[in-house]
Enzyme design. Structure first.
Site, PDB file in Angstrom:
ATOM      1  N   CYS A 125      -2.587   1.603  -5.882  1.00  0.00           N
ATOM      2  CA  CYS A 125      -3.636   1.671  -5.241  1.00  0.00           C
ATOM      3  C   CYS A 125      -3.545   3.527  -4.026  1.00  0.00           C
ATOM      4  CB  CYS A 125      -3.922   0.765  -3.918  1.00  0.00           C
ATOM      5  SG  CYS A 125      -2.570   0.830  -2.593  1.00  0.00           S
ATOM      6  N   CYS A 167     -11.027  -4.353  -8.599  1.00  0.00           N
ATOM      7  CA  CYS A 167     -10.390  -4.532  -7.440  1.00  0.00           C
ATOM      8  C   CYS A 167     -11.303  -3.381  -6.614  1.00  0.00           C
ATOM      9  CB  CYS A 167      -8.532  -3.792  -8.066  1.00  0.00           C
ATOM     10  SG  CYS A 167      -7.925  -3.234  -6.593  1.00  0.00           S
ATOM     11  N   HIS A 206       6.641  -8.347  -0.386  1.00  0.00           N
ATOM     12  CA  HIS A 206       7.992  -7.709  -1.621  1.00  0.00           C
ATOM     13  C   HIS A 206       9.728  -7.302  -0.515  1.00  0.00           C
ATOM     14  CE1 HIS A 206       3.580  -5.878  -2.673  1.00  0.00           C
ATOM     15  NE2 HIS A 206       3.591  -5.323  -1.429  1.00  0.00           N
ATOM     16  N   CYS A 255       4.214   2.908  -0.666  1.00  0.00           N
ATOM     17  CA  CYS A 255       2.275   3.023  -1.319  1.00  0.00           C
ATOM     18  C   CYS A 255       1.488   5.010  -0.819  1.00  0.00           C
ATOM     19  CB  CYS A 255       1.564   2.205  -0.361  1.00  0.00           C
ATOM     20  SG  CYS A 255      -0.355   1.921  -0.532  1.00  0.00           S
ATOM     21  N   SER A 301       0.753  -9.814   0.554  1.00  0.00           N
ATOM     22  CA  SER A 301       2.073  -8.452  -0.233  1.00  0.00           C
ATOM     23  C   SER A 301       3.326  -8.768   1.182  1.00  0.00           C
ATOM     24  CB  SER A 301       1.534  -7.333   0.514  1.00  0.00           C
ATOM     25  OG  SER A 301       0.307  -6.613  -0.617  1.00  0.00           O
ATOM     26  N   CYS A 318      -5.275   4.193   5.008  1.00  0.00           N
ATOM     27  CA  CYS A 318      -4.472   2.917   5.548  1.00  0.00           C
ATOM     28  C   CYS A 318      -3.235   3.832   6.585  1.00  0.00           C
ATOM     29  CB  CYS A 318      -3.801   2.062   4.555  1.00  0.00           C
ATOM     30  SG  CYS A 318      -3.458   0.901   5.036  1.00  0.00           S
ATOM     31  N   CYS A 321       3.439   1.541   5.190  1.00  0.00           N
ATOM     32  CA  CYS A 321       4.077   1.111   3.511  1.00  0.00           C
ATOM     33  C   CYS A 321       5.199   2.527   3.237  1.00  0.00           C
ATOM     34  CB  CYS A 321       3.972   0.265   3.117  1.00  0.00           C
ATOM     35  SG  CYS A 321       2.732  -1.263   3.994  1.00  0.00           S
ATOM     36  N   GLU A 332     -11.157   4.281  -4.336  1.00  0.00           N
ATOM     37  CA  GLU A 332     -11.383   3.848  -5.757  1.00  0.00           C
ATOM     38  C   GLU A 332     -11.519   2.688  -5.963  1.00  0.00           C
ATOM     39  OE1 GLU A 332      -6.960   6.213  -4.714  1.00  0.00           O
ATOM     40  OE2 GLU A 332      -7.145   4.810  -6.158  1.00  0.00           O
TER      41      GLU A 332
END
Ligand code: SAH
Ligand code: SF4
Length: 319
Positions: A303, A68, A186, A82, A184, A75, A79, A47
């Site tokens: 994402c 983006c 967090h 996510c 990132s 991935c 995480c 995407e």
């Protein structure tokens, strides 16, 4: 091309493709954030999201448009909050597949931009995947997109977001271009980060901050911390002094982003009141922080969410 025979056209099209991404879905939010789902030549999906600087995008000339882009299918970093990591890692995107996300959007909106100008002025590498885990392909793609003879997007207008791959951050500091870095974060303590980001067990906050310091000693421009606020996980004001200390040490701006709920995950976006208390506590500590109202909330802009939905659709159709 009208000047070549049909037979030759057929032959050429059996050998060459002009784009490695094919648009399968375009989804727009009321506030004009646009999300694209692409199919790659091997049937995988990735995407991109187009974010105009001003909400009056349609019909009007707005000069800044940020795209983006994704760098991997899935991935490997897992995480907990996510959607991209939910089904693991499939493969790295090739340089052409990163570049084609930009070109395909340019082509779709060609008629809106006059005088040979380009639509996309800024890039954020914050789509699906961990960009620095696909370092060589990413840099090949960005160096091309940055070139005068190509999309000519200034290096300072390209931001690479990473969950904290220490060796690659150092490697990035050694290459010549001034790409911007977003971390990132967090979580501002190892305790919080360990809970939601497995990478922190390998590269703890002290290793990460050392690497970012090396990056900063070699590059101009400030770095950004991305901090998504998740209810009851990292939104306690006890994180604030630690976050303030890190941002002070690394001269980092802090982007606070309310979490985008993901179907199937138990994490939740905190209430507006707790978002604001967190922000206020940060500002009171003198931190340069902005609360990013997630523009694409209503179109699953976090994402990996659009792809996840497509994969689920295919599964339920028995594909
Ligand atoms: N892998 C890289 C870049 C892609 S993720 C990274 O982690 O930085 C881009 C950003 O979206 C990251 O800051 C990521 O933590 C954040 N993100 C992931 N899931 C999200 C969600 N559900 N809501 C809001 N932000 C999310
Ligand atoms: Fe991967 Fe980034 Fe998602 Fe973590 S936040 S799983 S590193 S895409």
């Amino acid at each position: 091309m009208g000047n070549i025979p049909d037979g030759l056209k057929r032959k050429l099209s059996s050998y060459f493709t002009f784009s490695s991404v094919k648009l399968v879905r375009k989804q727009g939010a009321i506030d004009t954030t646009l999300k694209f789902l692409w199919k790659l030549s091997d049937g995988q999906y990735v995407e991109s999201v187009l974010i105009p600087a001003s909400p009056s995008f349609y019909g009007e000339a707005s000069d800044r448009h940020t795209l983006c882009v994704s760098t991997q299918v899935g991935c490997a970093y897992g995480c907990k909050f996510c959607a991209s990591g939910l089904e693991g890692f499939k493969r790295n995107l090739k340089p052409g597949e990163v570049i084609d996300q930009v070109l395909a959007v340019e082509t779709l909106f060609k008629k809106r931009v006059s005088g040979g100008k380009r639509l996309i002025t800024n890039l954020v590498i914050m789509g699906m995947g961990e960009p620095l885990a696909n370092y060589d392909n990413l840099l090949d793609a960005l160096n091309i997109l940055n070139s005068k003879w190509s999309a000519n997007i200034g290096a300072r207008k390209i931001t690479i977001s990473t969950s904290g791959l220490v060796p690659q951050i150092i490697k990035l500091s050694d290459q010549p271009r001034q790409y911007r870095l977003a971390i990132s974060l967090h979580g501002a303590t190892d305790e919080v980060r360990d809970k939601i980001m497995p990478i922190n067990r390998k590269y703890s906050l002290s290793k990460l901050t050392d690497a970012v310091e090396i990056y900063q000693s070699k590059k101009k421009g400030s770095i950004t911390f991305e901090y998504i606020l998740i209810d009851g996980i990292n939104d306690g004001v006890d994180q604030v002094p630690h976050l303030a200390m890190l941002s002070d040490r690394l001269r980092a701006k802090v982007n606070i982003i309310p979490y985008n709920n993901v179907e199937g995950l138990r994490y939740k976006r905190p209430s507006a009141t707790s978002q604001e208390s967190f922000m206020k506590a940060l500002i009171d500590k003198g931190v340069r922080a902005t609360l990013r109202r997630e523009k694409g909330h209503d179109i699953d802009a976090a994402c990996g969410q659009l792809r996840l939905r497509k994969e689920k659709e295919l599964d339920s159709n028995g594909n």
